[in-house]
Design a protein around this motif. Structure first.
Motif, PDB file in Angstrom:
ATOM      1  N   UNK A  80       0.994  -1.297   0.036  1.00 43.52           N
ATOM      2  CA  UNK A  80       0.006   0.074  -0.058  1.00 43.52           C
ATOM      3  C   UNK A  80       0.840   1.202  -0.092  1.00 43.52           C
ATOM      4  N   UNK A  81       2.041   1.407   0.711  1.00 46.06           N
ATOM      5  CA  UNK A  81       2.856   2.296   0.657  1.00 46.06           C
ATOM      6  C   UNK A  81       3.717   2.511  -0.419  1.00 46.06           C
ATOM      7  N   UNK A  82       3.824   1.507  -1.256  1.00 43.00           N
ATOM      8  CA  UNK A  82       4.856   1.507  -2.526  1.00 43.00           C
ATOM      9  C   UNK A  82       4.426   2.765  -3.365  1.00 43.00           C
ATOM     10  N   UNK A  83       3.406   3.069  -3.973  1.00 40.71           N
ATOM     11  CA  UNK A  83       3.196   4.037  -4.892  1.00 40.71           C
ATOM     12  C   UNK A  83       3.512   5.414  -4.137  1.00 40.71           C
ATOM     13  N   UNK A  84       3.139   5.668  -2.710  1.00 39.19           N
ATOM     14  CA  UNK A  84       3.641   6.891  -2.138  1.00 39.19           C
ATOM     15  C   UNK A  84       4.973   7.029  -1.956  1.00 39.19           C
TER      16      UNK A  84
END
Length: 743
Positions: A80-84
């Protein structure tokens, strides 16, 4: 440097983390679908449109967003954090690239150390302590400059059938009085009121503002201020940053009073001492001298080469069999007594200029070869965009001329040819722009003017000027000397014209004014637009004044004193005549090249270090201008190699290719590296296989790739590469790569 304003962070297509939500009770609804599942854009394409300020703001807020998400319970997964995180990294990369493009990470001291070590150039008279603004070029620097000039001759003089001339450096005062240099060739200077140290006012303002902006950037990045700083840096507001950037962008337009107001309003002090500064005063930049032993003939070392062209116009036109249009060109030294030269080769007191004066009919400013270049897209920074913060636009030359951004075809043609020349010698296109002079910085007589500015570690530097100077210079010299500097064009049919004239009654004029007659005649000369034509509007105004005052008028002579002229001394009237010849004073399009500035900017653009080895420096000069084209070296000091070395060097000389033999005892890798630092593009190595089959290896500097072929083949390949009839990529396709060690 001013960058276009980016999209405000609050309008970016992704959610902004609200820190108050992180500590909210679990039962309170969150405006986000889930604390750890905010929606992100599918890509980061919007980042490319952001300017420096918007990037910094977006980077800070993205970091806060990720920090807040990690504090949520339950914490979001890595997926979930990857794109941010990806967006954060993209913002960092964009900001880093922006910093790299503006030269803020460029280690100029390392490069200058390399250039001095390899004797590209060095301060003149160094063993006597040196003199600011004077430099000597060593063997590689002199060769590099000569190769640039040789290509300049090929690109302009030969390609455009120009008439090359060489004029004297010494010029009588009268010439520069007429051109305006004696009265107006000045810069504004200020002094430290206590120490007397002198600074060029606009450069000092630029230095102080840049230091403040750099200190502000360091504060944003959390860098601790220098302990030696007498005053800790204070954060600047976004409005102040924008104000400073606008001032830097328009600083060339500031007059002495404007600079004085800036110095006071922004509380600027002397850099080293912190003392107050004096009010700016003008300083003439020409070196004055006496011609001859009497001291009665004052002269100057020329600050430009152009005046030699104009005073020889009549001879040039005759040499060109009275054909128009045509151009003259010259390469030579110019001299300017700079107030405080502190920027290496960019601000010197003696330098090489290459100038072109293209003479054109003022009613026919089209160019016969315009169609050849009209498709070329140029980075144009128009006066309109400078005033409105529009930034640089990419526009074809044809569209720029048709839309009126560039005044005429001939000016546009030379702007495009300048672009082709600069990129051909190795200037990076993304660090080159053409900035149009704004109305308040353009000479009153100029129709349009564009500067080719190159970005280096000092900022955007004017390296070439391209101006439409109208007919100002030829008219001024014609009026001053009485020499007719005009073109006479036979008309297909005779025409009848009516024009105003002024006739002096010489038998009465001389006795009336006696020794002051020359000052009154000087006033009349100012009313002429050529040796045979008057400014009709001014003549009519003078005629009206004489009639209104009962047959007399008071004029101001060239000595500044008033004189009364009457109808018995001069006659102003309209005359009608039939003529078979059209007479006109040509307009002049002038491209003017500062070779030293171009050379230094080029060196910055082609300098790099090998990956994972910052001690291995490379200067990637294009072969056509490289100081030495080929290094010739034996694998070891074996006497059997000597005949092959001589054969190679002899063959290269026959091809007109410069080379250098390095048969020192150093390791072959060290010899390669030394010549990479000198910018030598090719290396021919003689080894024991050469003795067997008379083949040698050819190494290319940038890729480190090699081929192995016969000596005649290798020398011919180098010749083709230097003459730009082939490329290294094409060579690798034609000949098999030699899979030896890449050193």
């Amino acid at each position: 440097m001013v960058y276009p304003l980016g999209i405000p962070y609050t309008t970016l297509p992704h959610p902004v983390y609200n820190s108050t939500l992180a500590n909210a009770p679990a039962h309170e609804p969150s405006p986000l679908p889930a604390p750890h599942q905010p929606k992100m854009p599918s890509d980061n394409a919007d980042i490319a449109s952001l300017g420096k300020d918007a990037l910094e703001q977006a980077l800070l807020q993205q970091a806060d967003l990720i920090k807040g998400m990690k504090a949520q319970k339950p914490a979001p997964s890595k997926e979930d954090l990857a794109p941010f995180v990806e967006r954060l990294q993209a913002l960092k990369a964009a900001l880093a690239k922006l910093a790299e493009d503006t030269g803020s990470k460029f280690d100029r001291a390392v490069l200058e150390s390399l250039l001095i070590k390899r004797f590209f150039y060095a301060p003149s008279f160094q063993i006597y302590g040196g003199v600011a603004g004077l430099y000597d070029y060593g063997p590689p620097g002199a060769a590099l400059q000569n190769n640039i000039l040789q290509l300049w001759r090929q690109h302009f003089v030969l390609e455009e059938d120009m008439l090359e001339i060489e004029c004297t450096n010494l010029t009588p005062e009268a010439v520069f009085k007429t051109s305006g240099h004696v009265d107006r060739f000045t810069d504004w200077m200020v002094r430290d009121v206590k120490t007397g140290d002198i600074f060029r006012a606009d450069h000092l303002v630029k230095q102080i503002l840049k230091e403040r902006l750099e200190a502000n950037d360091r504060l944003k990045r959390g860098v601790v201020p220098d302990k030696k700083s007498k005053k800790p840096a204070e954060p600047l507001t976004p409005e102040t940053v924008k104000e400073y950037e606008n001032i830097l962008e328009q600083l060339d337009n500031y007059s002495g009073p404007d600079l004085w107001k800036l110095i006071n309003d922004l509380n600027m002090k002397a850099p080293e001492t912190g003392n107050d500064l004096s009010e700016p005063v003008q300083f003439n930049l020409m070196f004055g001298t006496q011609i001859g032993p009497t001291g009665n003939n004052r002269g100057f070392l020329r600050p430009e080469t152009a005046q030699g062209h104009f005073v020889n116009f009549k001879k040039l036109l005759e040499f060109n069999t009275d054909q128009m249009p045509f151009a003259s060109a010259s390469i030579g030294k110019s001299f300017r007594n700079e107030i405080s030269p502190r920027a290496g080769l960019l601000r010197v007191r003696e330098f090489t200029m290459a100038e072109i004066e293209h003479y054109v009919d003022p009613t026919k400013k089209d160019h016969p070869r315009f169609s050849e270049i009209e498709h070329i897209v140029l980075p144009l920074y128009s006066a309109h965009n400078q005033m409105n913060g529009g930034g640089v636009i990419q526009m074809s030359v044809g569209d720029a001329v048709r839309s009126g951004v560039i005044n005429n075809e001939t000016l546009g043609y030379f702007v495009a040819r300048i672009y082709l020349f600069l990129t051909r010698i190795g200037i990076k296109p993304d660090k080159l722009r053409f900035r149009q002079h704004m109305s308040n910085e353009m000479a009153h007589y100029a129709c349009d003017c564009w500067d080719a500015e190159i970005l280096n570690s000092f900022g955007w530097i004017e390296c070439v000027g391209c101006a439409d100077r109208s007919a100002y210079d030829l008219t001024a010299h014609s009026n001053r000397t009485g020499e007719s500097l005009v073109v006479r064009e036979r008309l297909p049919e005779p025409v009848t014209v009516t024009r105003w004239t002024l006739t002096v009654n010489k038998p009465k004029f001389g006795p009336a004014f006696k020794k002051n007659a020359k000052f009154v005649q000087g006033y009349f000369d100012t009313l002429m637009v050529s040796a045979t034509h008057w400014n009709e509007q001014k003549l009519q105004e003078l005629d009206v004044q004489i009639k209104a005052n009962g047959g007399s008028a008071t004029i101001t002579g060239t000595d500044g004193n008033p004189y009364v002229i009457t109808t018995d001394l001069v006659t102003i009237q309209q005359v009608t005549e039939t003529t078979h010849v059209r007479e006109f004073t040509p307009n002049v399009i002038e491209p003017s090249f500062g070779i030293g500035r171009i050379l230094y900017s080029l060196i910055e653009h082609v300098w790099w270090t090998r990956e994972n080895d910052e001690q291995r420096h490379v200067l990637s000069f294009p072969p056509v201008i490289a100081p030495t084209k080929a290094l010739v070296l034996p694998i070891s000091k074996n006497e059997e190699f000597v005949p092959f070395l001589k054969d190679i060097v002899s063959s290269l000389r026959r091809h007109g290719v410069s080379s250098k033999v390095d048969d020192s005892a150093r390791a072959i890798g060290a010899r390669y590296s030394r010549n990479d630092e000198l910018g030598t593009p090719f290396a021919i190595t003689v080894d024991f296989q050469t003795i067997k089959d008379k083949t040698v290896t050819l190494r290319e500097r940038d890729t480190l790739k090699q081929i192995r072929e016969s000596i005649p083949t290798v020398t011919q390949v180098i010749r083709d590469l230097v003459e730009e009839t082939t490329t290294w990529e094409q060579v690798l396709q034609q000949y098999p790569a030699f899979e030896g060690q890449e050193i």
